[in-house]
Design a protein around this motif. Structure first.
Motif, PDB file in Angstrom:
ATOM      1  N   ALA A  88       0.785  21.385   1.373  1.00  0.00           N
ATOM      2  CA  ALA A  88      -0.062  21.925   2.277  1.00  0.00           C
ATOM      3  C   ALA A  88      -1.523  21.659   2.075  1.00  0.00           C
ATOM      4  CB  ALA A  88       0.216  23.356   2.318  1.00  0.00           C
ATOM      5  N   VAL A  89      -1.845  21.699   0.688  1.00  0.00           N
ATOM      6  CA  VAL A  89      -3.160  21.439   0.349  1.00  0.00           C
ATOM      7  C   VAL A  89      -3.436  19.940   0.593  1.00  0.00           C
ATOM      8  CG1 VAL A  89      -4.538  21.264  -1.945  1.00  0.00           C
ATOM      9  CG2 VAL A  89      -3.264  23.218  -1.524  1.00  0.00           C
ATOM     10  N   ASN A  90      -2.574  19.036   0.363  1.00  0.00           N
ATOM     11  CA  ASN A  90      -2.780  17.745   0.386  1.00  0.00           C
ATOM     12  C   ASN A  90      -2.719  17.309   1.921  1.00  0.00           C
ATOM     13  OD1 ASN A  90      -2.353  15.557  -1.864  1.00  0.00           O
ATOM     14  ND2 ASN A  90      -1.169  17.312  -2.146  1.00  0.00           N
ATOM     15  N   THR A  91      -2.280  17.954   2.851  1.00  0.00           N
ATOM     16  CA  THR A  91      -2.441  17.773   4.469  1.00  0.00           C
ATOM     17  C   THR A  91      -3.661  18.314   4.817  1.00  0.00           C
ATOM     18  OG1 THR A  91       0.009  18.320   4.333  1.00  0.00           O
ATOM     19  CG2 THR A  91      -1.279  18.301   6.491  1.00  0.00           C
TER      20      THR A  91
ATOM     21  N   ALA B 250       0.892  13.267 -11.916  1.00  0.00           N
ATOM     22  CA  ALA B 250       0.923  14.797 -12.166  1.00  0.00           C
ATOM     23  C   ALA B 250       1.663  15.167 -13.163  1.00  0.00           C
ATOM     24  CB  ALA B 250       0.591  15.268 -10.966  1.00  0.00           C
ATOM     25  N   PHE B 251       2.659  14.307 -13.640  1.00  0.00           N
ATOM     26  CA  PHE B 251       3.934  14.737 -14.309  1.00  0.00           C
ATOM     27  C   PHE B 251       3.579  14.308 -15.777  1.00  0.00           C
ATOM     28  CE2 PHE B 251       5.769  14.654 -10.340  1.00  0.00           C
ATOM     29  CZ  PHE B 251       6.515  15.700 -10.093  1.00  0.00           C
ATOM     30  N   PRO B 252       4.281  14.929 -16.835  1.00  0.00           N
ATOM     31  CA  PRO B 252       4.013  14.251 -18.275  1.00  0.00           C
ATOM     32  C   PRO B 252       4.611  12.784 -18.013  1.00  0.00           C
ATOM     33  CG  PRO B 252       5.012  16.441 -18.171  1.00  0.00           C
ATOM     34  CD  PRO B 252       4.831  16.091 -16.934  1.00  0.00           C
TER      35      PRO B 252
ATOM     36  N   ALA C 236       0.779  -1.105  -0.201  1.00  0.00           N
ATOM     37  CA  ALA C 236       0.040   0.056   0.026  1.00  0.00           C
ATOM     38  C   ALA C 236       0.738   1.237  -0.066  1.00  0.00           C
ATOM     39  CB  ALA C 236      -1.024   0.172   1.198  1.00  0.00           C
ATOM     40  N   ALA C 237       1.902   1.248   0.824  1.00  0.00           N
ATOM     41  CA  ALA C 237       2.791   2.419   0.795  1.00  0.00           C
ATOM     42  C   ALA C 237       3.511   2.659  -0.455  1.00  0.00           C
ATOM     43  CB  ALA C 237       3.722   2.411   1.964  1.00  0.00           C
ATOM     44  N   LEU C 238       4.128   1.528  -1.098  1.00  0.00           N
ATOM     45  CA  LEU C 238       4.722   1.519  -2.356  1.00  0.00           C
ATOM     46  C   LEU C 238       3.848   2.202  -3.644  1.00  0.00           C
ATOM     47  CD1 LEU C 238       7.581   0.678  -3.768  1.00  0.00           C
ATOM     48  CD2 LEU C 238       6.137  -1.268  -4.520  1.00  0.00           C
ATOM     49  N   ALA C 239       2.515   1.889  -3.459  1.00  0.00           N
ATOM     50  CA  ALA C 239       1.150   2.415  -4.269  1.00  0.00           C
ATOM     51  C   ALA C 239       0.932   3.567  -4.113  1.00  0.00           C
ATOM     52  CB  ALA C 239       0.228   1.328  -4.590  1.00  0.00           C
ATOM     53  N   ALA C 240       0.994   4.031  -3.042  1.00  0.00           N
ATOM     54  CA  ALA C 240       0.543   5.411  -2.322  1.00  0.00           C
ATOM     55  C   ALA C 240       1.546   6.500  -2.887  1.00  0.00           C
ATOM     56  CB  ALA C 240       0.290   5.504  -0.962  1.00  0.00           C
TER      57      ALA C 240
ATOM     58  N   ALA D  26      -2.885  13.674  -4.485  1.00  0.00           N
ATOM     59  CA  ALA D  26      -2.248  12.289  -4.625  1.00  0.00           C
ATOM     60  C   ALA D  26      -1.434  12.025  -3.349  1.00  0.00           C
ATOM     61  CB  ALA D  26      -1.378  12.814  -5.761  1.00  0.00           C
ATOM     62  N   LEU D  27      -1.302  12.967  -2.437  1.00  0.00           N
ATOM     63  CA  LEU D  27      -0.486  12.475  -1.259  1.00  0.00           C
ATOM     64  C   LEU D  27      -1.537  12.144  -0.133  1.00  0.00           C
ATOM     65  CD1 LEU D  27       2.125  15.265  -1.088  1.00  0.00           C
ATOM     66  CD2 LEU D  27       2.558  13.077  -2.095  1.00  0.00           C
TER      67      LEU D  27
END
Length: 523
Positions: A175-178, A29-31, A18-22, A42-43
């Motif tokens: 910060a937004v993910n948090t 989000a990158f090209p 789960a940690a690897l996938a997360a 995503a975080l």
């Protein structure tokens, strides 16, 4: 379903998966996917996983494994070239997220107080940025895949970049993910989380309105020449012939500069005056200087250099930039005596390239000046910032990426030019041998069309120039310094608390006398 998932996470193996996938999720989000909006959520799975860790050690492990997943996902295109070294490098760099996992648990586990929740909004972005700063050292692979770089096509984010560099956008994203993690998992902390989101929105809006914009100051017409892949014996000669024909076709286009890609010339021009004469003839034909890139053994100095060389109507002008920051394993093998065996299991350099000594700002016609970079040097914010401060009005990156044609690497590399352009308020051209080639204006906006990896062509761009300097060029990496200051203050506070706890435990409390059992009155 939720109970089954909860039970699965009690297994160290399933929790590791789960940690690897997360950790791998932010790579989307990158090209090439370029789901820029996904970076802001995503975080969240990774944060919630580390916050639920039963012990601090497990939280650190979740951070490490997630970091490995992130590094592998963003750099997966290196596997065909570096093989097992890709895994080793990901495992090494993933350790940088061990402290992040620890602090996620410390600040968000259980039912955090409003104070801890508010601290998380500044501490967690700062410790993430610390990981980005450490791995940005060129010996560890350089600043490829910085979280803020995923926002290369988002205009408000590019405005932030002009104020605080890519580092400021990385801080914003974490910060937004948090905030989202707090809103989902910690009802008691929803007030500070909502306040944090509101303050972030106000700050971004203020930057959008108040940050100075680059002042447009004329245009320049430049052409990028993209020859395509030429492998096998005689490839260097055939590539040169192709670029010569493509450049000659540009005659009469009123150009200020023609740019060839990295390693576009496989021979030292001092040792091959015939090639220098042919490029000079092209310069006369198109009426502009030509910036080529020589990847060859020098005749005047020992060793192989990668050099940007400016050629005018009379031949090489004397303006030359030797690449300073080399790609680990690709252009040199770190500790070759120990790791030299890497050349037998991957496409590591058989011989180390020689580093250049200093950056160069090249004068062109009509007062135009250009600052060249080679290959992954475009990933380093400090290099383009230095060139801008030294007077470069046009930033140039000569690249190849021919090894990674059918991967995400060419698009990722080209996107970095948008970030560098916005940081410096200067247009930037990303010229490659094999694609993706692109040009971005002083605000990071794309100019004209990109040249994909399936194209062999030369394209002319009308490039807007700009004067003045951005706050980032003037002030520098203040966002990174602020993050380090936050971490230092947090460590000092936590250290002080840890120092005080034993003292409190040793201080005798007030004396207590045993209570006597109440005596009931006799009836």
């Amino acid at each position: 379903m939720a109970r089954k998932a909860s039970r699965a996470l009690t297994s160290p193996w399933w929790r590791g998966v789960a940690a690897l996938a997360a950790g791998a999720l932010p790579a989307l989000a990158f090209p090439a996917p370029a789901w820029w909006w996904f970076a802001y959520v995503a975080l969240v799975p990774w944060i919630l996983l580390a916050a639920s860790a039963p012990t601090p050690r497990r939280a650190g492990l979740d951070g490490w494994i997630g970091g490995v997943g992130f590094m592998l996902a963003v750099h997966h295109w290196l596997l065909p070239s570096l093989h097992v070294f890709t895994l080793l490098i990901a495992a090494l760099l993933g350790l940088l997220w061990w402290p992040w996992g620890l602090l996620v648990r410390q600040l968000l586990a259980g039912r955090p107080s409003p104070g801890r929740a508010a601290a998380a909004l500044v501490v967690l972005p700062s410790v993430w940025l610390f990981a980005e700063l450490v791995r940005s050292w060129e010996g560890l692979g350089g600043p490829w895949g910085l979280l803020g770089s995923s926002q290369w096509q988002v205009e408000p984010a590019l405005r932030l970049v002009s104020v605080g560099g890519v580092w400021l956008v990385s801080l914003l994203i974490v910060a937004v993910n948090t905030v989202w993690a707090l809103l989902i998992a910690v009802p008691a902390a929803r007030t500070p989380a909502a306040a944090g989101m509101a303050l972030t929105a106000v700050a971004v809006s203020a930057v959008w309105v108040g940050a100075p914009r680059p002042e447009r100051d004329g245009t320049a017409r430049i052409a990028l020449v993209q020859a395509g892949v030429f492998d096998g014996e005689g490839g260097a000669e055939r590539r040169f012939d192709r670029q010569e024909a493509q450049t000659r076709a540009l005659a009469g286009r009123d150009l200020d500069l023609v740019v060839w890609g990295e390693s576009s010339v496989g021979f030292d021009l001092a040792g091959r005056p015939d090639l220098a004469d042919r490029i000079a003839a092209l310069s006369r034909a198109v009426g502009a200087d030509i910036l080529v890139n020589v990847d060859a053994r020098r005749s005047d100095r020992p060793g192989i250099f990668k050099s940007s060389v400016l050629v005018g109507p009379k031949g090489p002008t004397g303006e030359r930039y030797d690449k300073m920051r080399l790609v680990p394993f690709g252009e040199y093998v770190p500790a070759r005596a120990l790791l030299g065996w890497a050349t037998s299991v991957g496409k590591a350099a058989d011989e180390d390239r020689i580093r250049g000594g200093s950056p160069v700002v090249m004068p062109l016609s009509d007062g135009l000046t250009a600052g060249p970079l080679v290959c992954f040097e475009s990933a380093f914010p400090d290099m383009s910032r230095h060139l801008t401060r030294e007077g470069a009005r046009l930033l140039l990156a000569q690249s190849s990426t021919s090894t990674f044609q059918n991967s995400w690497a060419p698009a990722q590399h080209a996107s970095l030019a948008a970030i560098r352009a916005a940081e410096n308020g200067r247009p930037m051209a990303h010229a490659t041998l094999t694609g993706v080639s692109a040009v971005y204006g002083p605000s990071g906006e794309r100019i004209g069309r990109q040249l994909g990896t399936d194209e062999r062509t030369a394209e002319v761009y009308e490039v807007p120039l700009a004067s003045g300097i951005t706050p980032y060029v003037r002030i520098g990496d203040w966002a990174a310094h602020a993050a380090l200051a936050v971490l230092a203050a947090f460590c000092a506070v936590e250290g002080l608390r840890a120092f005080r706890r034993p003292q409190r435990a040793g201080v005798p409390g007030p004396a207590h006398t045993p209570r006597e059992s109440p005596v009931r009155p006799a009836r």
